[in-house]
Design a protein around this motif. Structure first.
Motif, PDB file in Angstrom:
ATOM      1  N   GLY A  56      19.325   5.374 -23.097  1.00  0.00           N
ATOM      2  CA  GLY A  56      18.604   4.115 -23.067  1.00  0.00           C
ATOM      3  C   GLY A  56      19.222   3.000 -23.874  1.00  0.00           C
ATOM      4  N   TYR A  57      20.105   3.349 -24.809  1.00  0.00           N
ATOM      5  CA  TYR A  57      20.614   2.336 -25.731  1.00  0.00           C
ATOM      6  C   TYR A  57      22.104   2.062 -25.578  1.00  0.00           C
ATOM      7  CZ  TYR A  57      21.819   0.109 -30.210  1.00  0.00           C
ATOM      8  OH  TYR A  57      22.298  -0.735 -31.173  1.00  0.00           O
ATOM      9  N   ALA A  58      22.875   3.063 -25.198  1.00  0.00           N
ATOM     10  CA  ALA A  58      24.327   2.910 -25.258  1.00  0.00           C
ATOM     11  C   ALA A  58      25.061   3.114 -23.938  1.00  0.00           C
ATOM     12  CB  ALA A  58      24.900   3.873 -26.307  1.00  0.00           C
ATOM     13  N   ASP A  59      24.480   3.821 -22.988  1.00  0.00           N
ATOM     14  CA  ASP A  59      25.195   4.151 -21.757  1.00  0.00           C
ATOM     15  C   ASP A  59      25.105   2.982 -20.771  1.00  0.00           C
ATOM     16  OD1 ASP A  59      26.215   5.187 -19.409  1.00  0.00           O
ATOM     17  OD2 ASP A  59      25.325   7.165 -19.696  1.00  0.00           O
ATOM     18  N   TRP A  60      26.196   2.237 -20.629  1.00  0.00           N
ATOM     19  CA  TRP A  60      26.146   1.057 -19.764  1.00  0.00           C
ATOM     20  C   TRP A  60      25.991   1.434 -18.300  1.00  0.00           C
ATOM     21  CZ3 TRP A  60      29.796   0.136 -15.968  1.00  0.00           C
ATOM     22  CH2 TRP A  60      31.033   0.792 -16.074  1.00  0.00           C
ATOM     23  N   ARG A  61      26.437   2.621 -17.918  1.00  0.00           N
ATOM     24  CA  ARG A  61      26.272   3.033 -16.519  1.00  0.00           C
ATOM     25  C   ARG A  61      24.799   3.251 -16.184  1.00  0.00           C
ATOM     26  NH1 ARG A  61      30.905   5.001 -18.535  1.00  0.00           N
ATOM     27  NH2 ARG A  61      32.834   4.700 -17.326  1.00  0.00           N
ATOM     28  N   PRO A 181      25.865  -1.923 -27.488  1.00  0.00           N
ATOM     29  CA  PRO A 181      26.758  -0.851 -27.040  1.00  0.00           C
ATOM     30  C   PRO A 181      26.933  -0.818 -25.521  1.00  0.00           C
ATOM     31  CG  PRO A 181      25.276  -0.032 -28.725  1.00  0.00           C
ATOM     32  CD  PRO A 181      24.779  -1.402 -28.357  1.00  0.00           C
ATOM     33  N   GLN A 182      25.885  -1.172 -24.755  1.00  0.00           N
ATOM     34  CA  GLN A 182      26.023  -1.235 -23.299  1.00  0.00           C
ATOM     35  C   GLN A 182      26.939  -2.387 -22.913  1.00  0.00           C
ATOM     36  OE1 GLN A 182      21.929  -1.814 -22.284  1.00  0.00           O
ATOM     37  NE2 GLN A 182      21.493   0.372 -22.085  1.00  0.00           N
ATOM     38  N   LYS A 183      26.770  -3.488 -23.571  1.00  0.00           N
ATOM     39  CA  LYS A 183      27.564  -4.684 -23.263  1.00  0.00           C
ATOM     40  C   LYS A 183      29.046  -4.450 -23.524  1.00  0.00           C
ATOM     41  CE  LYS A 183      27.865  -9.525 -24.840  1.00  0.00           C
ATOM     42  NZ  LYS A 183      27.593 -10.245 -23.584  1.00  0.00           N
ATOM     43  N   ARG A 184      29.354  -3.801 -24.659  1.00  0.00           N
ATOM     44  CA  ARG A 184      30.754  -3.617 -25.073  1.00  0.00           C
ATOM     45  C   ARG A 184      31.392  -2.370 -24.494  1.00  0.00           C
ATOM     46  NH1 ARG A 184      28.029  -4.867 -29.869  1.00  0.00           N
ATOM     47  NH2 ARG A 184      28.031  -2.658 -30.422  1.00  0.00           N
ATOM     48  N   GLY A 185      30.588  -1.339 -24.208  1.00  0.00           N
ATOM     49  CA  GLY A 185      31.162  -0.071 -23.797  1.00  0.00           C
ATOM     50  C   GLY A 185      31.704   0.692 -24.993  1.00  0.00           C
ATOM     51  N   ASN A 186      32.536   1.676 -24.749  1.00  0.00           N
ATOM     52  CA  ASN A 186      33.026   2.520 -25.842  1.00  0.00           C
ATOM     53  C   ASN A 186      34.343   2.025 -26.445  1.00  0.00           C
ATOM     54  OD1 ASN A 186      35.003   3.166 -23.996  1.00  0.00           O
ATOM     55  ND2 ASN A 186      34.216   5.209 -23.542  1.00  0.00           N
ATOM     56  N   GLY A 187      34.732   0.826 -26.071  1.00  0.00           N
ATOM     57  CA  GLY A 187      35.966   0.261 -26.616  1.00  0.00           C
ATOM     58  C   GLY A 187      37.147   0.380 -25.683  1.00  0.00           C
ATOM     59  N   THR A 188      37.047   1.266 -24.699  1.00  0.00           N
ATOM     60  CA  THR A 188      38.160   1.445 -23.761  1.00  0.00           C
ATOM     61  C   THR A 188      37.747   1.243 -22.308  1.00  0.00           C
ATOM     62  OG1 THR A 188      37.744   3.840 -23.602  1.00  0.00           O
ATOM     63  CG2 THR A 188      39.295   3.088 -25.298  1.00  0.00           C
TER      64      THR A 188
END
Length: 215
Positions: A56-61, A181-188
Motif C-alpha cells: 500500500g505504501y511503496a509498490d508503484w505497480r 516511494p511509489q513515485k520514485r521507485g526503488n532507485g533503478t
C-alpha cells in the motif's frame, strides 16, 4: 481527480454528513484511490492496516493497478464502486443507482473501535476537521506532538485522548496519485513518474476537463 474547488466541496460535504450521523468523530476522511486505509484488495496487491505496508505504501505497480482499475470505472460511470466502505465494499455492492441520499449511517466507516481501545494509525491524505476538534491541542507538549508527527497525532493519539473514532464517509471520493516511494521507485526502475505517471495523469485530466471544462 476533481479540480480544487470540487475537492474542497466534497470534503465539506463529507464533514457535514458525518456530523449528521450518530458517530461523534475526531476527524472525517474520504475514501481514497491508492491508499491502504480504504483500498480494495486486488489479485496483485493485498493490503493491511499497516500504514507502512509495502503493497500500500511503496509498490508503484500496485498503485498503477489501482489507478487503472479506478479510471476504467470512472470513465464508464461506475466510480461510486470505490466509495463503498465496510461490508458493502467487501461485497462489491455498486451503489451508483442509489440516489435516495437519506441514510447517512449506511456509508460511514469508523477507523477505530472505541470499545476495545483500538486506535490504529490511519492515513490523513484527505481529511476534514472542525476547529473545535483541536481545542485540546492547547499545551506546548500537545502542539509539539502534532508538529513532530501530524499523522500519528491526528489519526491515533488525539482520538485516543478524546475517546472518539476517526471516520470516513463514502459520499466523497478522491484519487491519491502516489506516496514518495511509489513515485520514485526503488532507485533503478523509475517508479510511477518515469514509467506511467504522465499517462495516468493525462487520463485524469481528460476526464476532469470533459466534465468540468478546461482546467
Amino acid at each position: 481527480t476533481p479540480p480544487p474547488k470540487a475537492a474542497a466541496e466534497a470534503a465539506a460535504e463529507a464533514t457535514a454528513e458525518a456530523a449528521a450521523t450518530s458517530v461523534p468523530a475526531t476527524y472525517t476522511a474520504v475514501p481514497l484511490v491508492n491508499d491502504p486505509t480504504t483500498d480494495h484488495p486486488t489479485d496483485l496487491c493485498r493490503f493491511s492496516d499497516d500504514p507502512w505496508g509495502y503493497a500500500g505504501y511503496a509498490d508503484w505497480r500496485c498503485a498503477v493497478t489501482l489507478h487503472e482499475s479506478f479510471l476504467a470505472d470512472l470513465e464508464t460511470g461506475h466510480a461510486q464502486r470505490w466509495a463503498r466502505l465496510g461490508v458493502d465494499a467487501d461485497n462489491g455492492k455498486d451503489d451508483d443507482n442509489d440516489d435516495d441520499g437519506d441514510n447517512n449511517d449506511a456509508n460511514l466507516f469508523a477507523f477505530h473501535d472505541v470499545g476495545t481501545s483500538n486506535f490504529t494509525r490511519w492515513s490523513i491524505n484527505a481529511m476534514a476537521m472542525e476547529l473545535t476538534d483541536l481545542a485540546d491541542v492547547a499545551s506546548n507538549a500537545a502542539a509539539a506532538e502534532l508538529l513532530i508527527n501530524d499523522e500519528q497525532f491526528l489519526s491515533s493519539d488525539l482520538p485516543r485522548r478524546l475517546d472518539r473514532p476517526c471516520v470516513a464517509v463514502g459520499a466523497a471520493l478522491m484519487a491519491h496519485y502516489s506516496y514518495g516511494p511509489q513515485k520514485r521507485g526503488n532507485g533503478t526502475d523509475g517508479g510511477m513518474d518515469r514509467n506511467v505517471g504522465d499517462a495516468l495523469l493525462a487520463r485524469y485530466r481528460a476526464f476532469a476537463e470533459a466534465k468540468f471544462g478546461r482546467l
